[in-house]
Design a protein around this motif. Structure first.
Motif, PDB file in Angstrom:
ATOM      1  N   ALA A  42       0.843  -1.208   0.000  1.00 56.89           N
ATOM      2  CA  ALA A  42       0.000   0.000   0.000  1.00 56.89           C
ATOM      3  C   ALA A  42       0.872   1.250   0.000  1.00 56.89           C
ATOM      4  CB  ALA A  42      -0.884  -0.002   1.247  1.00 56.89           C
ATOM      5  N   GLY A  43       0.508   2.200  -0.853  1.00 51.78           N
ATOM      6  CA  GLY A  43       1.201   3.487  -0.855  1.00 51.78           C
ATOM      7  C   GLY A  43       2.566   3.458  -1.529  1.00 51.78           C
ATOM      8  N   GLU A 124     -11.415   0.108   3.900  1.00 48.00           N
ATOM      9  CA  GLU A 124      -9.999  -0.067   4.293  1.00 48.00           C
ATOM     10  C   GLU A 124      -9.884  -0.996   5.504  1.00 48.00           C
ATOM     11  OE1 GLU A 124      -6.857   1.787   3.595  1.00 48.00           O
ATOM     12  OE2 GLU A 124      -7.680   2.605   1.744  1.00 48.00           O
ATOM     13  N   ARG A 180       5.340   5.653   2.582  1.00 43.31           N
ATOM     14  CA  ARG A 180       4.055   5.142   2.057  1.00 43.31           C
ATOM     15  C   ARG A 180       2.887   5.724   2.846  1.00 43.31           C
ATOM     16  NH1 ARG A 180       3.361   0.047   2.696  1.00 43.31           N
ATOM     17  NH2 ARG A 180       5.184  -0.636   3.841  1.00 43.31           N
ATOM     18  N   ALA A 181       3.054   5.784   4.167  1.00 41.49           N
ATOM     19  CA  ALA A 181       1.982   6.332   5.010  1.00 41.49           C
ATOM     20  C   ALA A 181       1.784   7.819   4.702  1.00 41.49           C
ATOM     21  CB  ALA A 181       2.317   6.132   6.475  1.00 41.49           C
ATOM     22  N   ARG A 184      -0.286   8.061   1.543  1.00 34.70           N
ATOM     23  CA  ARG A 184      -1.708   7.745   1.806  1.00 34.70           C
ATOM     24  C   ARG A 184      -2.368   8.887   2.560  1.00 34.70           C
ATOM     25  NH1 ARG A 184      -3.769   2.396   0.277  1.00 34.70           N
ATOM     26  NH2 ARG A 184      -2.906   2.661  -1.790  1.00 34.70           N
ATOM     27  N   VAL A 198      -1.747   2.222   7.480  1.00 33.12           N
ATOM     28  CA  VAL A 198      -0.802   1.550   6.571  1.00 33.12           C
ATOM     29  C   VAL A 198      -0.021   0.479   7.332  1.00 33.12           C
ATOM     30  CG1 VAL A 198       1.361   1.869   5.274  1.00 33.12           C
ATOM     31  CG2 VAL A 198      -0.576   3.332   4.805  1.00 33.12           C
ATOM     32  N   ASP A 202      -0.315  -3.342   6.394  1.00 36.03           N
ATOM     33  CA  ASP A 202       0.893  -4.070   5.974  1.00 36.03           C
ATOM     34  C   ASP A 202       0.937  -5.430   6.652  1.00 36.03           C
ATOM     35  OD1 ASP A 202       1.903  -2.138   4.350  1.00 36.03           O
ATOM     36  OD2 ASP A 202       3.545  -1.538   5.668  1.00 36.03           O
TER      37      ASP A 202
END
Ligand code: DC
Length: 247
Positions: A42-43, A124, A180-181, A184, A198, A202
């Motif tokens: 993700a991200g 989510e 990544r966070a 997002r 995130v 993960d």
């Protein structure tokens, strides 16, 4: 590559078992157009890259995360338990996933472009649990193979390893969890919530698809590369590899 966890041998065995159990062949026959697989957590920038790449090489763009999200969303609406694999697989089988008739075809869900509900906090919150069930994965994987059979840029977590293990080009995007966070957070608002979600996702996602690139994947670390730099490298890879395959 350095930010990826190592796959333990039992996971590798599970994955090859999953592949051999699968009745729907991953082979794309005589490969009329290339399949480009983009995987990563993700991200990591998969959607940004996937869309740009599909446009540049004029291939359909398929975001498989949206398919898992669509099943999660429908399950929430019908109050189906996110741990009930067979009921969730039935939902996946009832929904239609097709490609739009645009210049760059992309995913339609029940004939409509994916809406913002698929990015809601509620979705989510359950999507990792929904995506975990082998029954759900089998249904969606068969559809993904059909959607990508004529060539595609397809993004997800298991595209280069399970869905199209013979993809012409495999790209694996990685980035540190904080980067990544942050992405997002900017996309969805609320940086602190994004860091927590995130990190949590993960851990859940890694139980289904360990963050390990296919052995023949090209790993691009988007922690330091700009999205333009990632795109230029990926496009170069696609052009070099697909031109080489044509020779
Ligand atoms: O890429 P994304 O965050 O939109 O994915 C949503 C969820 O679906 C995430 O929990 C991982 C899962 N997923 C998956 O298991 N396999 C895929 N090919 C794509 C997504």
């Amino acid at each position: 590559m350095s930010s990826c966890a190592h796959m333990d041998p039992s996971e590798a065995t599970d994955r090859s078992r999953e592949r051999s159990r699968d009745e729907d062949s991953p082979s794309r026959g005589d490969k009329p157009s290339p399949a480009v697989a983009i995987d990563g957590p993700a991200g990591s920038g998969k959607s940004t890259l996937g869309r740009r790449l599909a446009e540049a090489v004029r291939l359909p763009y398929v975001n498989t995360g949206l398919m898992y999200r669509a099943v999660a969303d429908r399950a929430l609406k019908r109050e189906i338990d996110p741990d009930d694999g067979p009921a969730l697989a039935e939902i996946g089988g009832e929904m239609t996933f097709t490609l739009s008739p645009d210049a760059i075809p992309s995913l339609l869900i029940d004939g409509e472009p994916p809406g913002p509900a698929l990015e809601s906090a509620a979705v989510e919150g359950v999507v990792s649990r929904v995506a975990r069930h082998p029954q759900v994965r089998t249904v969606l994987r068969a559809i993904q193979r059909r959607l990508g059979a004529g060539g595609c840029v397809m993004e997800g977590r298991d595209i280069g390893t399970v869905v199209f293990p013979d993809a012409d080009v495999k790209i694996f995007l990685s980035a540190t969890p904080s980067v990544r966070a942050g992405r997002r957070g900017r996309e969805r608002g609320g940086a602190e919530e994004a860091v927590a979600s995130v990190t949590e996702r993960d851990a859940l996602d890694a139980r289904t698809n360990p963050f390990v690139p296919a052995p023949d994947a090209h790993v691009l670390d988007t922690t330091v590369l700009s999205s333009d730099a990632v795109f230029v490298r990926a496009l170069d890879l696609v052009r070099t590899i697909t031109e080489g395959n044509r020779r």
